[in-house]
Design a protein around this motif. Structure first.
Motif, PDB file in Angstrom:
ATOM      1  N   GLN A   6      -2.492   2.448 -14.240  1.00  0.00           N
ATOM      2  CA  GLN A   6      -2.333   2.745 -12.857  1.00  0.00           C
ATOM      3  C   GLN A   6      -2.203   1.339 -11.942  1.00  0.00           C
ATOM      4  O   GLN A   6      -1.540   1.554 -11.082  1.00  0.00           O
ATOM      5  N   TYR A   7      -2.703   0.388 -12.172  1.00  0.00           N
ATOM      6  CA  TYR A   7      -2.371  -0.780 -11.414  1.00  0.00           C
ATOM      7  C   TYR A   7      -0.943  -1.242 -11.581  1.00  0.00           C
ATOM      8  O   TYR A   7      -0.541  -1.491 -10.639  1.00  0.00           O
ATOM      9  N   ASP A  10       0.765   1.273  -9.264  1.00  0.00           N
ATOM     10  CA  ASP A  10       0.613   0.896  -7.967  1.00  0.00           C
ATOM     11  C   ASP A  10       1.513  -0.558  -7.468  1.00  0.00           C
ATOM     12  O   ASP A  10       1.905  -0.618  -6.459  1.00  0.00           O
ATOM     13  N   ARG A  13       5.112   0.357  -7.239  1.00  0.00           N
ATOM     14  CA  ARG A  13       5.327   1.132  -6.083  1.00  0.00           C
ATOM     15  C   ARG A  13       5.290   0.204  -4.916  1.00  0.00           C
ATOM     16  O   ARG A  13       5.968   0.537  -3.868  1.00  0.00           O
TER      17      ARG A  13
END
Length: 68
Positions: A6-7, A10, A13
């Motif tokens: 997830q990191y 993120d 992005r």
């Protein structure tokens, strides 16, 4: 999805949008624990309780340690 995945998503992005990357997981853990401990000590003072040393006092009440 794991925290690391997830990191990374993120961070990717954020890079695509020209924004700063988010902090890595675990970056502020020590600070959070320190603030939590300080809050507990502060509340103990307001309540008129001893601030610390409960574990040490509890172990001291058991008496001397046996020798092997």
């Amino acid at each position: 999805m794991s925290i690391t995945q997830q990191y990374l998503l993120d961070a990717y992005r954020a890079g695509q949008h020209g924004e700063p990357a988010p902090p890595a997981p675990g970056t502020h853990d020590a600070r959070v624990v320190r603030e939590w401990r300080d809050e507990r000590r502060f509340r103990a003072v307001l309540a008129g309780r001893p601030v610390g040393g409960r574990l040490r006092r509890a172990l001291g009440r058991r008496g001397p340690r046996p020798t092997l």
